[in-house]
Write a protein that holds these residues in place. Sequence first.
Motif, PDB file in Angstrom:
ATOM      1  N   ASN A 252       8.686  -8.376   0.433  1.00 18.40           N
ATOM      2  CA  ASN A 252       8.255  -6.983   0.304  1.00 18.40           C
ATOM      3  C   ASN A 252       8.549  -6.141   1.726  1.00 18.40           C
ATOM      4  OD1 ASN A 252       7.522  -6.990  -2.624  1.00 18.40           O
ATOM      5  ND2 ASN A 252       5.644  -8.017  -1.939  1.00 18.40           N
ATOM      6  N   TYR A 253       9.280  -5.182   1.476  1.00 22.87           N
ATOM      7  CA  TYR A 253       9.513  -4.446   2.731  1.00 22.87           C
ATOM      8  C   TYR A 253       8.072  -3.858   3.522  1.00 22.87           C
ATOM      9  CZ  TYR A 253      10.730  -0.314   5.748  1.00 22.87           C
ATOM     10  OH  TYR A 253      10.954   0.671   6.696  1.00 22.87           O
ATOM     11  N   ILE A 254       7.861  -3.853   4.727  1.00 19.17           N
ATOM     12  CA  ILE A 254       6.655  -3.307   5.451  1.00 19.17           C
ATOM     13  C   ILE A 254       7.313  -2.313   6.636  1.00 19.17           C
ATOM     14  CG2 ILE A 254       4.829  -3.883   6.609  1.00 19.17           C
ATOM     15  CD1 ILE A 254       4.866  -6.802   5.632  1.00 19.17           C
ATOM     16  N   PRO A 255       7.015  -0.908   6.417  1.00 18.23           N
ATOM     17  CA  PRO A 255       7.268  -0.099   7.482  1.00 18.23           C
ATOM     18  C   PRO A 255       6.573  -0.573   8.916  1.00 18.23           C
ATOM     19  CG  PRO A 255       5.628   0.781   6.050  1.00 18.23           C
ATOM     20  CD  PRO A 255       5.907  -0.485   5.467  1.00 18.23           C
ATOM     21  N   GLN A 398      12.099  -0.723  -3.632  1.00 12.44           N
ATOM     22  CA  GLN A 398      10.767  -1.264  -4.390  1.00 12.44           C
ATOM     23  C   GLN A 398       9.590  -0.585  -3.566  1.00 12.44           C
ATOM     24  OE1 GLN A 398      11.278  -5.445  -4.334  1.00 12.44           O
ATOM     25  NE2 GLN A 398      12.298  -5.525  -6.302  1.00 12.44           N
ATOM     26  N   PHE A 399       9.773  -0.477  -2.485  1.00 10.50           N
ATOM     27  CA  PHE A 399       8.659  -0.096  -1.513  1.00 10.50           C
ATOM     28  C   PHE A 399       8.339   1.607  -1.875  1.00 10.50           C
ATOM     29  CE2 PHE A 399       7.539   2.338   2.402  1.00 10.50           C
ATOM     30  CZ  PHE A 399       6.287   1.965   2.568  1.00 10.50           C
ATOM     31  N   LEU A 400       9.545   2.371  -1.824  1.00  9.08           N
ATOM     32  CA  LEU A 400       9.552   3.712  -2.046  1.00  9.08           C
ATOM     33  C   LEU A 400       8.806   3.978  -3.564  1.00  9.08           C
ATOM     34  CD1 LEU A 400      12.758   4.875  -0.488  1.00  9.08           C
ATOM     35  CD2 LEU A 400      10.609   5.241   0.351  1.00  9.08           C
ATOM     36  N   ASN A 401       9.338   3.226  -4.476  1.00 11.57           N
ATOM     37  CA  ASN A 401       8.956   3.271  -5.864  1.00 11.57           C
ATOM     38  C   ASN A 401       7.305   3.242  -5.809  1.00 11.57           C
ATOM     39  OD1 ASN A 401       9.803   3.795  -8.659  1.00 11.57           O
ATOM     40  ND2 ASN A 401       8.723   1.713  -9.115  1.00 11.57           N
ATOM     41  N   ARG A 402       6.876   2.196  -5.116  1.00  8.62           N
ATOM     42  CA  ARG A 402       5.538   2.175  -5.476  1.00  8.62           C
ATOM     43  C   ARG A 402       4.631   3.222  -4.705  1.00  8.62           C
ATOM     44  NH1 ARG A 402       6.685  -3.227  -3.590  1.00  8.62           N
ATOM     45  NH2 ARG A 402       6.372  -2.750  -1.408  1.00  8.62           N
ATOM     46  N   GLN A 403       5.181   3.796  -3.507  1.00  4.41           N
ATOM     47  CA  GLN A 403       4.827   4.872  -2.747  1.00  4.41           C
ATOM     48  C   GLN A 403       4.449   6.102  -3.597  1.00  4.41           C
ATOM     49  OE1 GLN A 403       3.285   5.014   0.305  1.00  4.41           O
ATOM     50  NE2 GLN A 403       3.419   2.693  -0.034  1.00  4.41           N
ATOM     51  N   ALA A 404       5.806   6.366  -4.559  1.00  2.50           N
ATOM     52  CA  ALA A 404       5.994   7.564  -5.340  1.00  2.50           C
ATOM     53  C   ALA A 404       4.806   7.531  -6.436  1.00  2.50           C
ATOM     54  CB  ALA A 404       7.494   7.494  -6.150  1.00  2.50           C
ATOM     55  N   TYR A 405       4.533   6.358  -6.895  1.00  2.00           N
ATOM     56  CA  TYR A 405       3.395   6.347  -8.201  1.00  2.00           C
ATOM     57  C   TYR A 405       1.914   5.586  -7.703  1.00  2.00           C
ATOM     58  CZ  TYR A 405       7.421   7.520 -10.687  1.00  2.00           C
ATOM     59  OH  TYR A 405       8.632   8.458 -11.198  1.00  2.00           O
ATOM     60  N   GLU A 406       1.931   5.496  -6.493  1.00  2.00           N
ATOM     61  CA  GLU A 406       0.561   5.191  -6.246  1.00  2.00           C
ATOM     62  C   GLU A 406      -0.047   6.477  -5.613  1.00  2.00           C
ATOM     63  OE1 GLU A 406       0.603   1.923  -3.374  1.00  2.00           O
ATOM     64  OE2 GLU A 406       1.157   0.372  -4.651  1.00  2.00           O
ATOM     65  N   ASN A 407      -1.696   6.341  -5.910  1.00  2.00           N
ATOM     66  CA  ASN A 407      -2.349   7.574  -5.406  1.00  2.00           C
ATOM     67  C   ASN A 407      -2.651   7.383  -3.944  1.00  2.00           C
ATOM     68  OD1 ASN A 407      -2.259   9.039  -7.757  1.00  2.00           O
ATOM     69  ND2 ASN A 407      -3.872   7.392  -8.504  1.00  2.00           N
TER      70      ASN A 407
END
Length: 407
Positions: A252-255, A398-407
Amino acid sequence: METHQVIEQTARDAYGRLLSYLAVNWRDLQAVEDAMGDAFLAALETWPRDGIPDKPEAWLVTTARRRLIDRSRRARISESALPTLLAMSEDTQRLISSSTDFPDERLRMMFLCTHPAIDPVMRTPLMLQTVLGIDAARIASAFIIKPSTMSQRLTRAKAKIRAERLTFEMPDPEEIPDRLDPVLEAIYAAYGSGWDEAATADSPRRKLAEEAIYLGKLLLRFAPREPEVYGLLALMLHCEARREARHDQEGNYIPLSEQDCSRWERGLIMEAEGYLNIASQAGTIGRFQLMAAIQSVHAQRLWNGRIEWEAIAQLYEGLIRLNPTLGSLVGRAASVAEAYGAERGIALLEAIPTAEVAGYQPYWALAGHLYKRMHRQEDARSAYSRAIGLSTDVSVRQFLNRQAYEN
């Protein structure tokens, strides 16, 4: 390793060195590229049948040289050309019979590409293709133009080198500072191209990042007093130190701001800091020094446990005064948002002309992040969607998709 894999690996690892070795003695770049292409095709045909030669690189150079001699004779090129190729044949035979590697002529090739007769806009792209083996489509993407346009421009640049028989020699020491910037830019672009895929073990471009660092160190021999060479090396090494921390054990990508800094390579960080210190003693500041200084501030988290966003924002202000690129403008917006609030960051981001950012992934990723912080969910998801579409790395998508839909 299978024969085809050996050929592919040789192409990735040695194409630029072999092409440069031939081209510094034979000024027709297109002819050399064609001859190298023929040599690799011949390898695909003969190595599976006859076996892999003991020295694959020497075999390829010898085959390419024969193609050049054959074409020269067919085209009745001036008699002065053939002695050059025959001398190269003797050099090649000596290299085959010894353990010596082919001379690394890539810097000579890169400085040829900075010749005053070559369009300044095309100097860096020409280096990226001919010396570092990056394809025209990828170069076009980096310069945000159509691949067909980039291909046409590269072809014209090579034709000019051939027509005007430009000299493949290092410039005089006093000329190097004026011809250095596009060389630094090409090495940095090569590093960036390799860095994008550095976390993928089987990526064909993983080694490109390492080659860029090697060329940066090689450049120090020719420009030991130029602070920007030290700045570029510091920048690349700071980024390289974090390679393994960019992804977790599951891939998983980590910024950067969330990376486990205990996974950073301290040795590379200290080497980078050493180069940056040398650069700072020159008394002049440049783009790569400022970019390295930004990475140095991030690296301090390893010791003090925090990110000094105000300092990073200030460095970006200096960078924009020197070099107001799209990347520096987005970087400033990100650091200002962290230091002074999302509203100030989004104001800077939205001030960038829309036409310039249409295909720039970092802009949309940051916009999604800041809109989300401001609870503008619809804008955030729209921006994240644009960023996802522009991302080539699956783990980043995948990281950006999680960011888009996580609160």
